[in-house]
Enzyme design. Structure first.
Site, short mmCIF file in Angstrom:
data_model
loop_
_atom_site.label_atom_id
_atom_site.label_comp_id
_atom_site.label_asym_id
_atom_site.label_seq_id
_atom_site.Cartn_x
_atom_site.Cartn_y
_atom_site.Cartn_z
CG HIS A 4 -1.95 -1.08 1.24
ND1 HIS A 4 -3.21 -0.96 0.71
CD2 HIS A 4 -1.88 -2.36 1.70
CE1 HIS A 4 -3.87 -2.09 0.89
NE2 HIS A 4 -3.08 -2.97 1.47
CG ASN A 39 -7.87 -4.28 0.98
OD1 ASN A 39 -7.19 -3.29 1.25
ND2 ASN A 39 -7.35 -5.51 0.96
CE1 TYR A 51 -2.33 -4.77 9.20
CE2 TYR A 51 -2.54 -2.59 8.25
CZ TYR A 51 -2.76 -3.95 8.18
OH TYR A 51 -3.41 -4.49 7.10
FE1 HDE Z 1 -2.58 -4.86 5.44
N1 HDE Z 1 -0.76 -4.11 5.94
N2 HDE Z 1 -1.95 -6.70 5.96
N3 HDE Z 1 -4.31 -5.69 4.78
N4 HDE Z 1 -3.18 -3.09 4.85
C1 HDE Z 1 -0.37 -2.84 5.80
O1 HDE Z 1 0.76 -1.58 7.41
C2 HDE Z 1 -0.87 -6.97 6.70
C3 HDE Z 1 -4.67 -6.99 4.82
C4 HDE Z 1 -4.43 -2.75 4.42
O2 HDE Z 1 -3.28 3.48 3.99
C5 HDE Z 1 0.95 -2.55 6.42
O3 HDE Z 1 1.14 0.63 7.72
C6 HDE Z 1 -0.81 -8.37 7.02
C7 HDE Z 1 -6.08 -7.16 4.60
C8 HDE Z 1 -4.47 -1.36 4.06
O4 HDE Z 1 -1.60 3.26 5.37
C9 HDE Z 1 1.34 -3.90 7.04
C10 HDE Z 1 -1.90 -8.93 6.42
C11 HDE Z 1 -6.55 -5.89 4.41
C12 HDE Z 1 -3.19 -0.87 4.29
C13 HDE Z 1 0.17 -4.77 6.67
C14 HDE Z 1 -2.61 -7.88 5.76
C15 HDE Z 1 -5.44 -4.99 4.51
C16 HDE Z 1 -2.42 -1.98 4.79
C17 HDE Z 1 1.96 -1.93 5.50
C18 HDE Z 1 -2.29 -10.39 6.39
C19 HDE Z 1 -7.98 -5.48 4.10
C20 HDE Z 1 -2.68 0.53 4.05
C21 HDE Z 1 2.08 -0.49 5.89
C22 HDE Z 1 -2.64 -10.88 7.63
C23 HDE Z 1 -8.85 -5.63 5.23
C24 HDE Z 1 -3.05 1.47 5.15
C25 HDE Z 1 1.30 -0.36 7.09
C26 HDE Z 1 -2.61 2.86 4.81
C27 HDE Z 1 -1.09 -1.88 5.19
C28 HDE Z 1 0.08 -6.04 7.06
C29 HDE Z 1 -3.78 -8.11 4.99
C30 HDE Z 1 -5.60 -3.58 4.34
C31 HDE Z 1 2.66 -4.49 6.59
C32 HDE Z 1 0.26 -9.04 7.85
C33 HDE Z 1 -6.87 -8.45 4.62
C34 HDE Z 1 -5.65 -0.58 3.51
O5 HDE Z 1 1.46 -3.82 8.43
#
Ligand code: HDE
Length: 699
Positions: free
Chosen positions: A84, A157, A371
């Site tokens: 993202h 999402n 996060y």
């Molecule tokens: Fe994320 N995700 N994600 N994700 N995600 C991040 O956090 C993660 C997942 C989502 O505008 C990271 O600050 C794991 C689902 C958004 O700043 C990180 C897993 C959904 C954003 C991270 C998922 C999301 C992130 C990277 C699997 C929809 C951007 C930078 C378990 C519900 C937020 C950060 C923004 C960002 C980890 C799966 C949505 C690496 C481990 C499912 C919208 O922490």
């Protein structure tokens, strides 16, 4: 003291002056408030020249201003988000509807009197910060609510399911989709071997792949995109009654997408297409609105569903459990500094308020850790919550201390609890504070996927079956494009095998496009695919698309001699429908209308292909049309608008362009002749967005 106006100095003056007097600038002494200072507050007398031993001599190490300025510049970037990375945000507010206290005790969801400030960031997942907006990808839809009870983050999402069921596979998924490590390409693309290798070996990703290959992954605008919490959460009311919920955002403007060919053109013509769209809308006072809803079920109802509610690769069809609206969000202000706000904002699904809680969804549980952890490396300090965009707007205090970049000055002698030395030190809130819902839990320690997570194809089939025919064609096109970019035949064959399980007709279409009929691998589903599953019409974007041009952009191709009255009529009518008109002329300097008025243009032809507009009008003068005939961009403008199924309005003078572009001016209801200033028919037709029946003729 009266504030003096800031000195205005054109860069060219600076250069000339500076050269003229051998590098010494003679300027009016600045006022204390406006003068440039070092980070220590020291007024800087000369910001044009470094300190040297003689005008042509070596620069002196003692030039602290030079060193401070360069050092700060050298450290201007922070690590981009690992996923993202490319995103764009806006401020706004959330306001609840009446009657939600039956579901939750969360204050911001229960009190319709309060407007809770929010910051919302939309993003793509795979591309780096500098990639383009219209990549085929999932869009992030993350909202921080600055509630009176602390920050609540709904980090969602625009697609309601996810690729994997367990967070332990997330690093693998992301490594597979990112540029391949040996060659560092492709950027912002899933269309390559490593991604399809991984997902084709991970059948749980099949449902998500259907969404990602569909139009959902190329949204028209952040303003026309749904959002989903994806994971299952819990709401609890003041009486302790608990429901399992799925969160949904629905845009007021309706949910719309680009067409793939269009997205490809836009990525070159305007890599910032989605950013610009949000920026322009908010600056124009056309504030995007989204309604927040939940699907709420109790544990008993959840058990009756034919899938596991803890499995993030599944949806609850809206026809089974309808959406219950909770309130609306309005985005009405752009950040004043992108870095300070949009880049530094730190979302975390673990940021909760009383009334909301987690479920045991194993994907969510992994996210709860990730996060906060990622913020530490991205923002470089455990004090990132003190950055204004992250700080709660209610008072916060605790006994955490020190660390890099601590801003807050805690004066007390006491930084521990219990204590008796500072009666004003923060204490536990007891029952008024956040309390986890006391859900009984026990189990044997093991690493195992539950059997209830094993059906990977039935909902993928459900998705396909619920789409309209054009949407189904696009899914096939998406798969064919992406698999066509895979060099490894075994990956294509494996994917064709999965598609057979999802829907043989789809597999056939994709195989035909790839020229690989009959080459699908045989893949045995873990459980029988339920093909009798009832379709969910709500999954289609276009089955019940609102007929409107609100929020849309009409491009008008003009030349010298264009009918001024027609343009005025178009602008007036579009405005009444909350749409905008942008003028495309051969030269950006402007054009002269038939009544000899020089008018400005918004774009020059070569810089604005018709792909960037929702509907187009060709309104050249007769002489102008002849000149346009010699310009490929003009002929392509019409040809592409037709191929992208747009509504095309035209005046009689534009006829030669139709001939050159090989477009029949009577082709269908989407090609509308405009007589005089009668633009009504064109505007009405434009509310249909696209003529889907045209598609088989052009693609
Ligand atoms: Fe994320 N995700 N994600 N994700 N995600 C991040 O956090 C993660 C997942 C989502 O505008 C990271 O600050 C794991 C689902 C958004 O700043 C990180 C897993 C959904 C954003 C991270 C998922 C999301 C992130 C990277 C699997 C929809 C951007 C930078 C378990 C519900 C937020 C950060 C923004 C960002 C980890 C799966 C949505 C690496 C481990 C499912 C919208 O922490």
């Amino acid at each position: 003291m009266a504030k003096k106006p800031p000195r205005s100095r054109r860069p060219s003056d600076t250069v000339n002056e500076s050269i003229a007097d051998g590098g010494e600038l003679h300027q009016v002494a600045p006022s204390v408030e406006t003068s440039l200072t070092t980070n220590q507050g020291l007024p800087v007398s000369d910001d044009q020249n470094s300190l040297k031993a003689g005008a042509r001599g070596p620069v002196l190490l003692e030039d602290f201003h030079l060193r401070e300025k360069i050092t700060h510049f050298d450290h201007e970037r922070i690590p981009e988000r690992v996923v993202h990375a490319r995103g764009y945000g806006a401020h706004g507010y959330f306001q609840a509807y009446e009657g939600n206290d039956e579901l939750t005790k969360a204050d911001f969801l229960c009190d319709p009197e309060i407007k809770t400030p929010v910051f919302c960031r939309f993003s793509t997942v795979a591309g780096s910060e500098g990639s383009f907006d219209t990549a085929r990808d999932v869009r992030g839809f993350a909202t921080k609510f600055y509630t009176r009870e602390g920050n609540y983050d709904l980090v969602g999402n625009n697609i309601p399911v996810f690729f994997i069921q367990d967070a332990i596979k997330f690093p693998d998924l992301i490594h597979a989709v990112k540029p391949e490590p040996d060659r560092a390409f492709p950027q912002a693309q899933s269309a390559h071997d490593t991604f399809w290798d991984f997902v084709s070996l991970t059948p749980e990703s099949m449902h998500m792949l259907m969404w990602v290959m569909s139009d959902r992954a190329i949204p028209r605008s952040f303003r026309m995109m749904q959002g989903f919490g994806v994971n299952t959460f819990r709401l609890v009311n003041a009486q302790g009654k608990v429901k399992l919920v799925k969160f949904h955002w629905r845009p007021k403007l309706g949910t719309f997408s680009l067409i793939w060919d269009e997205a490809v053109v836009i990525s070159g013509a305007d890599p910032d297409f989605h950013r610009r769209d949000l920026w322009n809308a908010i600056q124009a006072g056309d504030f995007p609105e989204y309604e927040l809803s939940v699907q709420a079920v109790d544990e008993k109802q959840a058990e009756k569903l034919d899938f596991d509610i803890l499995d993030a690769t599944k949806i609850i069809p809206e026809e089974v459990i309808p959406l219950r609206p909770l309130g609306k969000m309005v985005l009405n202000r752009m950040p004043s500094n992108f870095f300070a706000e949009t880049e530094q904002v730190a979302f975390c699904p673990a940021n909760l308020v009383p009334g909301i809680d987690f479920s045991d969804d194993p994907l969510l549980q992994g996210r709860l850790f990730s996060y906060l952890d990622t913020q530490l490396s991205r923002l470089g300090s455990p004090n990132f919550q003190e950055i204004p965009i992250n700080a709660p707007k209610n008072a916060w205090q605790n006994l955490q201390r020190d660390g890099h970049m601590r801003m807050r000055v805690d004066p007390s002698r006491v930084s521990y609890e219990p204590n008796s030395l500072d009666m004003a030190a923060p204490r536990e809130a007891g029952p008024d504070g956040f309390q986890s819902i006391p859900i009984p839990t026990e189990g044997t320690k093991l690493r195992q996927r539950p059997e209830s997570f094993a059906d990977h194809y039935s909902q993928a089939h459900l998705f396909y079956k619920s789409l309209t025919e054009p949407e189904q064609r696009h899914v096939a096109g998406g798969f064919a494009f992406e698999l066509g970019k895979c060099q490894e035949l075994k990956i294509r064959r494996r994917m064709l095998g999965h598609l057979e399980n999802i829907e043989p007709k789809l597999a056939e279409m994709v195989a035909e496009k790839l020229g690989m009929e009959g080459e699908a691998d045989e893949i045995q589903p873990a459980v029988e695919v339920n093909r009798r599953i009832k379709p969910s019409p709500a999954l289609s974007q276009y089955a019940a698309a609102p007929q409107t041009i609100a929020g849309r952009k009409i491009g008008v191709l003009v030349t010298d001699g264009t009918d001024a009255k027609l343009l005025d009529a178009l602008v007036k009518k579009a405005k009444a429908e909350k749409a905008t008109v942008e003028i495309v002329a051969p030269k950006v300097g402007g054009f002269t209308t038939d009544d000899d008025e020089l008018r400005p243009a918004d774009h020059f032809l070569g810089g604005a292909p018709s792909a960037v507009f929702d509907a187009v009008v060709l309104a050249p003068s007769a002489a102008g049309a002849q000149e346009l005939l010699t310009t490929a961009a003009a002929v392509d403008w019409l040809r592409m608008a037709f191929a992208h199924l747009k509504i095309i309005g035209y005046t009689a003078e534009a006829a030669p362009l139709f001939e050159a572009a090989n477009v029949d001016p009577d082709a269908d209801e989407g090609v509308v002749v405009i007589q005089g200033v009668k633009v009504g028919d064109f505007i009405e037709a434009a509310k249909r967005h696209r003529i889907w029946e045209r598609e088989p003729k052009v693609r």
